[in-house]
Design a protein around this motif. Structure first.
Motif, PDB file in Angstrom:
ATOM      1  N   LYS A  64      -2.026 -29.258  30.155  1.00  0.00           N
ATOM      2  CA  LYS A  64      -3.390 -29.110  29.686  1.00  0.00           C
ATOM      3  C   LYS A  64      -3.429 -28.304  28.398  1.00  0.00           C
ATOM      4  CE  LYS A  64      -7.869 -28.314  31.669  1.00  0.00           C
ATOM      5  NZ  LYS A  64      -8.616 -27.782  32.773  1.00  0.00           N
ATOM      6  N   GLY A  65      -4.541 -28.395  27.702  1.00  0.00           N
ATOM      7  CA  GLY A  65      -4.732 -27.571  26.503  1.00  0.00           C
ATOM      8  C   GLY A  65      -3.876 -28.058  25.357  1.00  0.00           C
ATOM      9  N   ARG A  66      -3.139 -27.128  24.856  1.00  0.00           N
ATOM     10  CA  ARG A  66      -2.340 -27.341  23.659  1.00  0.00           C
ATOM     11  C   ARG A  66      -1.205 -28.344  23.864  1.00  0.00           C
ATOM     12  NH1 ARG A  66      -1.948 -22.921  24.206  1.00  0.00           N
ATOM     13  NH2 ARG A  66      -3.525 -22.062  22.860  1.00  0.00           N
ATOM     14  N   THR A  67      -1.102 -29.279  22.970  1.00  0.00           N
ATOM     15  CA  THR A  67       0.021 -30.197  23.076  1.00  0.00           C
ATOM     16  C   THR A  67       1.083 -29.865  22.034  1.00  0.00           C
ATOM     17  OG1 THR A  67      -1.271 -31.709  21.736  1.00  0.00           O
ATOM     18  CG2 THR A  67      -1.157 -32.185  24.088  1.00  0.00           C
ATOM     19  N   GLN A  68       0.646 -29.264  20.935  1.00  0.00           N
ATOM     20  CA  GLN A  68       1.584 -28.802  19.907  1.00  0.00           C
ATOM     21  C   GLN A  68       1.736 -27.300  20.036  1.00  0.00           C
ATOM     22  OE1 GLN A  68       2.885 -30.690  17.086  1.00  0.00           O
ATOM     23  NE2 GLN A  68       2.390 -32.354  18.490  1.00  0.00           N
ATOM     24  N   PRO A  69       2.968 -26.813  20.084  1.00  0.00           N
ATOM     25  CA  PRO A  69       3.123 -25.376  20.270  1.00  0.00           C
ATOM     26  C   PRO A  69       2.533 -24.561  19.114  1.00  0.00           C
ATOM     27  CG  PRO A  69       5.266 -26.463  20.020  1.00  0.00           C
ATOM     28  CD  PRO A  69       4.234 -27.538  20.130  1.00  0.00           C
ATOM     29  N   ASP A  70       2.368 -25.179  17.947  1.00  0.00           N
ATOM     30  CA  ASP A  70       1.867 -24.379  16.822  1.00  0.00           C
ATOM     31  C   ASP A  70       0.376 -24.605  16.540  1.00  0.00           C
ATOM     32  OD1 ASP A  70       3.655 -26.377  14.334  1.00  0.00           O
ATOM     33  OD2 ASP A  70       2.184 -26.906  15.872  1.00  0.00           O
ATOM     34  N   GLU A  71      -0.285 -25.263  17.463  1.00  0.00           N
ATOM     35  CA  GLU A  71      -1.730 -25.390  17.352  1.00  0.00           C
ATOM     36  C   GLU A  71      -2.338 -23.990  17.527  1.00  0.00           C
ATOM     37  OE1 GLU A  71      -4.343 -27.806  20.201  1.00  0.00           O
ATOM     38  OE2 GLU A  71      -2.794 -29.210  19.539  1.00  0.00           O
ATOM     39  N   PRO A  72      -3.407 -23.664  16.783  1.00  0.00           N
ATOM     40  CA  PRO A  72      -3.951 -22.312  16.949  1.00  0.00           C
ATOM     41  C   PRO A  72      -4.581 -22.127  18.329  1.00  0.00           C
ATOM     42  CG  PRO A  72      -5.350 -23.624  15.509  1.00  0.00           C
ATOM     43  CD  PRO A  72      -4.138 -24.449  15.796  1.00  0.00           C
ATOM     44  N   THR A  73      -4.565 -20.881  18.826  1.00  0.00           N
ATOM     45  CA  THR A  73      -5.201 -20.661  20.122  1.00  0.00           C
ATOM     46  C   THR A  73      -6.704 -20.649  19.933  1.00  0.00           C
ATOM     47  OG1 THR A  73      -4.922 -18.320  19.714  1.00  0.00           O
ATOM     48  CG2 THR A  73      -3.409 -19.319  21.296  1.00  0.00           C
ATOM     49  N   ARG A  74      -7.376 -21.158  20.934  1.00  0.00           N
ATOM     50  CA  ARG A  74      -8.827 -21.127  20.881  1.00  0.00           C
ATOM     51  C   ARG A  74      -9.325 -19.993  21.740  1.00  0.00           C
ATOM     52  NH1 ARG A  74      -7.897 -26.819  20.560  1.00  0.00           N
ATOM     53  NH2 ARG A  74      -7.096 -26.540  22.651  1.00  0.00           N
ATOM     54  N   GLN A  75     -10.432 -19.430  21.329  1.00  0.00           N
ATOM     55  CA  GLN A  75     -11.024 -18.359  22.106  1.00  0.00           C
ATOM     56  C   GLN A  75     -11.439 -18.898  23.477  1.00  0.00           C
ATOM     57  OE1 GLN A  75     -14.246 -16.479  20.107  1.00  0.00           O
ATOM     58  NE2 GLN A  75     -14.411 -14.860  21.631  1.00  0.00           N
ATOM     59  N   THR A  76     -11.210 -18.109  24.485  1.00  0.00           N
ATOM     60  CA  THR A  76     -11.583 -18.527  25.831  1.00  0.00           C
ATOM     61  C   THR A  76     -13.046 -18.177  26.045  1.00  0.00           C
ATOM     62  OG1 THR A  76      -9.345 -17.870  26.410  1.00  0.00           O
ATOM     63  CG2 THR A  76     -10.809 -18.417  28.231  1.00  0.00           C
ATOM     64  N   VAL A  77     -13.860 -19.177  26.367  1.00  0.00           N
ATOM     65  CA  VAL A  77     -15.286 -18.886  26.490  1.00  0.00           C
ATOM     66  C   VAL A  77     -15.797 -18.885  27.927  1.00  0.00           C
ATOM     67  CG1 VAL A  77     -15.955 -19.566  24.165  1.00  0.00           C
ATOM     68  CG2 VAL A  77     -15.841 -21.296  25.956  1.00  0.00           C
ATOM     69  N   GLU A  78     -15.001 -19.412  28.842  1.00  0.00           N
ATOM     70  CA  GLU A  78     -15.419 -19.335  30.244  1.00  0.00           C
ATOM     71  C   GLU A  78     -14.190 -19.226  31.130  1.00  0.00           C
ATOM     72  OE1 GLU A  78     -17.541 -22.954  30.957  1.00  0.00           O
ATOM     73  OE2 GLU A  78     -15.745 -24.160  30.748  1.00  0.00           O
ATOM     74  N   ILE A  79     -14.438 -18.799  32.367  1.00  0.00           N
ATOM     75  CA  ILE A  79     -13.329 -18.690  33.306  1.00  0.00           C
ATOM     76  C   ILE A  79     -12.853 -20.098  33.613  1.00  0.00           C
ATOM     77  CG2 ILE A  79     -12.650 -18.029  35.654  1.00  0.00           C
ATOM     78  CD1 ILE A  79     -14.720 -15.816  35.556  1.00  0.00           C
ATOM     79  N   HIS A  80     -11.583 -20.350  33.426  1.00  0.00           N
ATOM     80  CA  HIS A  80     -11.103 -21.665  33.852  1.00  0.00           C
ATOM     81  C   HIS A  80      -9.692 -21.557  34.399  1.00  0.00           C
ATOM     82  CE1 HIS A  80      -8.740 -23.065  30.165  1.00  0.00           C
ATOM     83  NE2 HIS A  80      -9.031 -21.823  29.989  1.00  0.00           N
ATOM     84  N   SER A  81      -9.400 -22.460  35.322  1.00  0.00           N
ATOM     85  CA  SER A  81      -8.101 -22.365  35.964  1.00  0.00           C
ATOM     86  C   SER A  81      -7.379 -23.688  35.821  1.00  0.00           C
ATOM     87  CB  SER A  81      -8.273 -22.024  37.433  1.00  0.00           C
ATOM     88  OG  SER A  81      -8.808 -23.123  38.114  1.00  0.00           O
ATOM     89  N   PHE A  82      -6.077 -23.608  35.793  1.00  0.00           N
ATOM     90  CA  PHE A  82      -5.308 -24.844  35.807  1.00  0.00           C
ATOM     91  C   PHE A  82      -4.104 -24.671  36.714  1.00  0.00           C
ATOM     92  CE2 PHE A  82      -5.101 -22.520  31.881  1.00  0.00           C
ATOM     93  CZ  PHE A  82      -3.768 -22.193  31.730  1.00  0.00           C
ATOM     94  N   THR A  83      -3.705 -25.769  37.298  1.00  0.00           N
ATOM     95  CA  THR A  83      -2.633 -25.718  38.274  1.00  0.00           C
ATOM     96  C   THR A  83      -1.450 -26.512  37.792  1.00  0.00           C
ATOM     97  OG1 THR A  83      -4.213 -25.502  40.060  1.00  0.00           O
ATOM     98  CG2 THR A  83      -2.035 -26.247  40.660  1.00  0.00           C
ATOM     99  N   GLU A  84      -0.293 -26.008  38.118  1.00  0.00           N
ATOM    100  CA  GLU A  84       0.941 -26.631  37.691  1.00  0.00           C
ATOM    101  C   GLU A  84       1.906 -26.535  38.857  1.00  0.00           C
ATOM    102  OE1 GLU A  84       1.000 -27.924  34.550  1.00  0.00           O
ATOM    103  OE2 GLU A  84       2.876 -28.737  35.334  1.00  0.00           O
TER     104      GLU A  84
END
Ligand SMILES: Nc1nc2c(ncn2[C@@H]2O[C@H](COP(=O)(O)OP(=O)(O)OP(=O)(O)O)[C@@H](O)[C@H]2O)c(=O)[nH]1
Ligand SMILES: [Mg+2]
Length: 314
Positions: A64-84
């Protein structure tokens, strides 16, 4: 016949094989797998999302999220969870990461921690509901937070008043493990002094951090806990970039003075944190959550239910 043979004979005959119970349990546990839920909390921009990606790097990139390691991080605006799901040597671990938005940059920071505390309590409450239903599942999906990584700003001075308030609230409901964020901005001496200062402040404000001392601890438990208490708060550095050091790709940060290799123990304590989370304390964090935090939530809820019931009765 020797005395020895005489005394061992009946024992041998009565062997029924229950010593295989450990492997029976192991088999069952392995099949079911483990669930581990981690949350990150702290002021805005301290590198919470980055560290999560650094710890679980290889697994997150294709999820989830970033697919390129050098993509800039985005500010987190809400609580979110992801499972792996991670499988190592046949052991299945379902990791659930809960990222929370940073707090502290509003004009009014009052109650900024409330959504986070609510989230933690909601998971306890969901678990309790499932436990109480008549047709209860043999296995309840566990979303209770087992470890909350608390990010401290690398000021080198002291904790911020707001951090003390939030820490107090958090330690009442969850295992809290503090980390010094972006520790590449401190020198080694500054880091040591800052760590000491934080420990003193935590003690002064009576903030109860994981691991908790227990009467049941044997020497081994005590030694393990002490080794961790020395290291806490872990001074960490996160990075989503891969840098080549001596021909080997590593997670690192390049600054004016050189390269920080996050996995180098001389540069920061990232490796200690990762070992703590995944190797040494995983099981204890899960167990402590169930036995201490969830138990205290549960008994409060059940007591309230009972009192309510009695009131309605009269
Ligand atoms: N120097 C340094 N910079 C870092 C480190 N970790 C993250 N950063 C940088 O800090 C910035 C913020 O990182 P994020 O991971 O988005 O921070 P966050 O805490 O998730 O921020 P919010 O979601 O807004 O609360 C990014 O530019 C990162 O590259 C670190 O260990 N050292
Ligand atoms: Mg974030």
């Amino acid at each position: 016949m020797s005395l020895d043979a005489e005394s061992t004979q009946p024992i041998l005959q009565s062997y029924v094989g229950f010593d295989s119970i450990t492997s029976q349990i192991e088999k069952k546990l392995l099949k079911r797998g483990f669930q581990f839920n981690v949350m990150v909390v702290g002021q805005s921009g301290l590198g919470k999302s980055t560290l999560i990606n650094t710890i679980f790097a290889s697994h997150l990139i294709d999820s989830k999220g970033r697919t390129q390691p050098d993509e800039p991080t985005r500010q987190t605006v809400e609580i979110h969870s992801f499972t792996e799901t991670v499988i190592e040597n046949g052991v299945k671990l379902r990791l659930n990461i809960v990222d929370t938005p940073g707090y502290g940059d509003q004009v009014n920071n009052e109650n900024c921690w409330e959504p986070i505390i609510k989230y933690i309590k909601d998971q306890h409450s969901a678990f309790l509901r499932k436990e109480l239903t008549a047709m209860r599942d043999r296995f309840i999906q566990d979303t209770r937070i087992h470890c909350c990584l608390f990010f401290i700003s690398p000021t080198g001075h002291s904790l911020k008043p707001i951090d003390i308030v939030v820490l107090k609230k958090l330690t009442e409901v969850v295992n809290v493990v503090p980390v010094i964020a972006k520790s590449d901005s401190l020198t080694i001496e500054e880091r040591i002094a800052f760590k000491q200062r934080i420990k003193e402040e935590m003690a002064f404000h009576n903030i109860k951090l994981y691991p908790y001392a227990s009467d049941e601890d044997d020497e081994q438990d005590q030694a393990l806990n002490e080794s961790i208490q020395d290291l806490i708060p872990f001074a960490v550095v996160g990075s989503e970039k891969t840098i080549v050091v001596d021909g080997k790709p590593v997670r690192g940060r390049q600054n004016r003075w050189g390269v920080i290799n996050v996995e180098n123990e001389n540069h920061c304590e990232f490796i200690h944190l990762r070992n703590f989370l995944t190797r040494t304390h995983l099981q204890d964090l899960i167990e402590t959550t169930a036995m201490i935090h969830y138990e205290s939530f549960r008994s409060k809820q059940l007591l309230a239910l009972k009192e309510n019931g009695q009131q309605q009765h009269h």
